[in-house]
Design a protein around this motif. Structure first.
Motif, PDB file in Angstrom:
ATOM      1  N   ALA A   1       0.905  -1.169  -0.096  1.00  9.86           N
ATOM      2  CA  ALA A   1       0.187  -0.079   0.047  1.00  9.86           C
ATOM      3  C   ALA A   1       0.655   1.142   0.025  1.00  9.86           C
ATOM      4  CB  ALA A   1      -0.863  -0.028   1.031  1.00  9.86           C
ATOM      5  N   LYS A  34      -2.061   0.717   6.362  1.00  6.72           N
ATOM      6  CA  LYS A  34      -1.917  -0.856   6.280  1.00  6.72           C
ATOM      7  C   LYS A  34      -1.485  -1.336   7.738  1.00  6.72           C
ATOM      8  CE  LYS A  34       2.567  -0.781   3.948  1.00  6.72           C
ATOM      9  NZ  LYS A  34       2.846   0.398   3.753  1.00  6.72           N
ATOM     10  N   SER A  63      11.316  -6.790   8.317  1.00  8.45           N
ATOM     11  CA  SER A  63      12.306  -6.220   7.009  1.00  8.45           C
ATOM     12  C   SER A  63      13.751  -5.705   7.666  1.00  8.45           C
ATOM     13  CB  SER A  63      11.596  -5.152   6.200  1.00  8.45           C
ATOM     14  OG  SER A  63      10.519  -5.850   5.493  1.00  8.45           O
ATOM     15  N   ARG A  99      17.159   2.884   5.994  1.00  7.97           N
ATOM     16  CA  ARG A  99      16.834   4.311   6.290  1.00  7.97           C
ATOM     17  C   ARG A  99      16.849   4.213   7.934  1.00  7.97           C
ATOM     18  NH1 ARG A  99      12.236   4.139   9.245  1.00  7.97           N
ATOM     19  NH2 ARG A  99      10.412   3.317   8.734  1.00  7.97           N
ATOM     20  N   ARG A 120      12.461   6.117  12.858  1.00  3.93           N
ATOM     21  CA  ARG A 120      11.753   7.293  13.152  1.00  3.93           C
ATOM     22  C   ARG A 120      11.627   7.129  14.487  1.00  3.93           C
ATOM     23  NH1 ARG A 120       7.368   5.196   9.059  1.00  3.93           N
ATOM     24  NH2 ARG A 120       8.325   6.050   7.047  1.00  3.93           N
ATOM     25  N   ALA A 175      14.509  -4.040  -2.541  1.00  5.44           N
ATOM     26  CA  ALA A 175      14.200  -2.982  -3.665  1.00  5.44           C
ATOM     27  C   ALA A 175      14.962  -1.755  -3.035  1.00  5.44           C
ATOM     28  CB  ALA A 175      12.934  -2.892  -3.810  1.00  5.44           C
ATOM     29  N   PHE A 234      13.957   2.144  -2.226  1.00  8.47           N
ATOM     30  CA  PHE A 234      12.562   3.018  -2.159  1.00  8.47           C
ATOM     31  C   PHE A 234      12.996   4.350  -1.720  1.00  8.47           C
ATOM     32  CE2 PHE A 234       8.734   4.311  -0.005  1.00  8.47           C
ATOM     33  CZ  PHE A 234       7.962   4.301  -0.984  1.00  8.47           C
ATOM     34  N   GLY A 237      14.729  -4.675   2.285  1.00  9.71           N
ATOM     35  CA  GLY A 237      14.581  -6.064   2.022  1.00  9.71           C
ATOM     36  C   GLY A 237      14.284  -7.006   3.290  1.00  9.71           C
ATOM     37  N   THR A 238      13.587  -8.357   2.523  1.00  9.97           N
ATOM     38  CA  THR A 238      13.064  -9.206   3.415  1.00  9.97           C
ATOM     39  C   THR A 238      14.300 -10.324   3.699  1.00  9.97           C
ATOM     40  OG1 THR A 238      10.889  -8.878   2.293  1.00  9.97           O
ATOM     41  CG2 THR A 238      11.063 -11.150   3.507  1.00  9.97           C
ATOM     42  N   ILE A 296       5.545  -4.997   2.117  1.00  8.74           N
ATOM     43  CA  ILE A 296       6.667  -4.583   1.124  1.00  8.74           C
ATOM     44  C   ILE A 296       5.877  -3.738   0.176  1.00  8.74           C
ATOM     45  CG2 ILE A 296       8.069  -6.497   1.968  1.00  8.74           C
ATOM     46  CD1 ILE A 296       7.298  -7.843  -0.762  1.00  8.74           C
ATOM     47  N   GLU A 297       6.934  -2.890  -0.481  1.00 10.57           N
ATOM     48  CA  GLU A 297       6.533  -2.137  -1.674  1.00 10.57           C
ATOM     49  C   GLU A 297       6.378  -3.037  -2.994  1.00 10.57           C
ATOM     50  OE1 GLU A 297       9.824  -2.825  -3.132  1.00 10.57           O
ATOM     51  OE2 GLU A 297       9.065  -1.042  -4.172  1.00 10.57           O
ATOM     52  N   ARG A 333       6.616  11.037  -1.354  1.00 12.90           N
ATOM     53  CA  ARG A 333       5.786   9.780  -1.088  1.00 12.90           C
ATOM     54  C   ARG A 333       4.492  10.074  -1.845  1.00 12.90           C
ATOM     55  NH1 ARG A 333       7.759   6.206   3.791  1.00 12.90           N
ATOM     56  NH2 ARG A 333       9.746   6.403   3.417  1.00 12.90           N
TER      57      ARG A 333
HETATM   58  P1  5GP Z   1       8.678   2.862   5.423  1.00 11.08           P
HETATM   59  O1  5GP Z   1       9.984   3.646   5.124  1.00 11.08           O
HETATM   60  O2  5GP Z   1       7.471   4.130   5.290  1.00 11.08           O
HETATM   61  O3  5GP Z   1       8.578   2.181   6.496  1.00 11.08           O
HETATM   62  O4  5GP Z   1       8.383   2.054   4.286  1.00 11.08           O
HETATM   63  C1  5GP Z   1       8.824   2.341   2.860  1.00 11.08           C
HETATM   64  C2  5GP Z   1       8.192   1.447   1.989  1.00 11.08           C
HETATM   65  O5  5GP Z   1       9.060   0.309   1.980  1.00 11.08           O
HETATM   66  C3  5GP Z   1       6.714   0.781   2.268  1.00 11.08           C
HETATM   67  O6  5GP Z   1       5.995   0.827   1.114  1.00 11.08           O
HETATM   68  C4  5GP Z   1       7.061  -0.446   2.823  1.00 11.08           C
HETATM   69  O7  5GP Z   1       5.978  -1.520   2.759  1.00 11.08           O
HETATM   70  C5  5GP Z   1       8.317  -0.816   2.037  1.00 11.08           C
HETATM   71  N1  5GP Z   1       9.137  -1.929   2.561  1.00 11.08           N
HETATM   72  C6  5GP Z   1       9.157  -2.311   4.139  1.00 11.08           C
HETATM   73  N2  5GP Z   1       9.952  -3.257   3.966  1.00 11.08           N
HETATM   74  C7  5GP Z   1      10.081  -3.623   2.931  1.00 11.08           C
HETATM   75  C8  5GP Z   1      10.958  -4.805   2.310  1.00 11.08           C
HETATM   76  O8  5GP Z   1      11.287  -5.740   3.116  1.00 11.08           O
HETATM   77  N3  5GP Z   1      11.189  -4.900   1.005  1.00 11.08           N
HETATM   78  C9  5GP Z   1      10.697  -4.091   0.215  1.00 11.08           C
HETATM   79  N4  5GP Z   1      10.619  -4.292  -1.054  1.00 11.08           N
HETATM   80  N5  5GP Z   1       9.640  -3.052   0.489  1.00 11.08           N
HETATM   81  C10 5GP Z   1       9.874  -2.993   2.105  1.00 11.08           C
END
Ligand code: 5GP
Length: 209
Positions: free
Chosen positions: A19, A25, A43, A47, A50, A80, A82, A88-89, A108-109, A154
């Motif tokens: 999402a 989510k 994951s 970054r 927060r 990935a 982002f 990553g997982t 995940i994205e 975003r």
């Molecule tokens: P945020 O920085 O807001 O926590 O996450 C940014 C984006 O990274 C979100 O869309 C989240 O779902 C995605 N994300 C979080 N963990 C993973 C991951 O392990 N793999 C991928 N590909 N995206 C992730």
């Protein structure tokens, strides 16, 4: 007996939930995760945490070197880039839980989701939609965890991500929280009953004649 039923348990489901940021989510998944047949895959990310985020709970926070090292050694099921960071997982946790018959949730994205879809064709892919892009912006402001600049980055990413929902198995709008939670529970429940996931159950019933 219960023991026999447990032995017959099929492999767990890999559930991908994507999402755009600010879709709520996290709130939906927190509710789903109260059921301990589900595991949440924590994951790895490069970054910064927060305020309030805890290492090992929200993410495994890593340096770029640590992240790349794990990825290069096949330690990631997918990863990935982002918004200037890596996500990553970690593979090990997910594979262990699936073989124990637990359902594992990956939050995940979209790029990562497409990698999972390719490598794990049996994975269930769910995309949660915001009611609108404007509502998404409003929710991000309300959350107040990001700077104005990051929020706009975003939000502008969101349309492209939403177009990728075409590649998922199920989608619904998170308008009313209760409805959204019901939708996700119903999707998972129905998916668990699909024939491809119940081969062992059918065999078990036949054997228990
Ligand atoms: P945020 O920085 O807001 O926590 O996450 C940014 C984006 O990274 C979100 O869309 C989240 O779902 C995605 N994300 C979080 N963990 C993973 C991951 O392990 N793999 C991928 N590909 N995206 C992730």
């Amino acid at each position: 007996s219960m023991r026999r039923m447990k032995m017959a348990t099929d492999r767990g489901m890999l559930i991908v939930v994507s999402a755009p940021a600010g879709c709520g989510k996290g709130t939906i998944l927190a509710e789903i995760l109260k059921d301990d047949n589900f595991c949440y895959s924590v994951s790895a990310t490069t970054r910064q945490p927060r305020p309030g985020e805890v290492d090992g709970v929200n993410y495994h926070f890593m340096t770029v070197d640590e992240f790349k090292n794990l990825a290069d050694n096949d330690g990631m099921l997918e990863y990935a880039q982002f918004c200037d960071n890596y996500y990553g997982t970690p593979r090990k946790f997910v594979e262990e839980k699936l073989s124990e018959g637990k359902d594992v949730i990956l939050e995940i994205e979209v790029q990562g989701a497409m990698i999972v879809k390719k490598n794990f064709p049996e994975a269930l892919l769910v995309f949660i939609l915001p009611p609108s892009i404007n509502e998404l912006r409003r929710r991000l402001h309300k959350r107040g965890t990001e700077t104005e600049e990051v929020i706009e980055k975003r939000v502008s990413k969101a349309s492209g991500e939403i177009e990728m929902a075409e590649n998922y198995d199920y989608t619904f709008i998170n308008g009313e929280l209760e409805t959204a939670i019901d939708d996700l529970k119903a999707i998972i429940r129905a998916e668990r009953c699909t024939l491809k996931r119940q081969k062992n159950t059918i065999r078990e019933v036949l054997n228990n004649a």
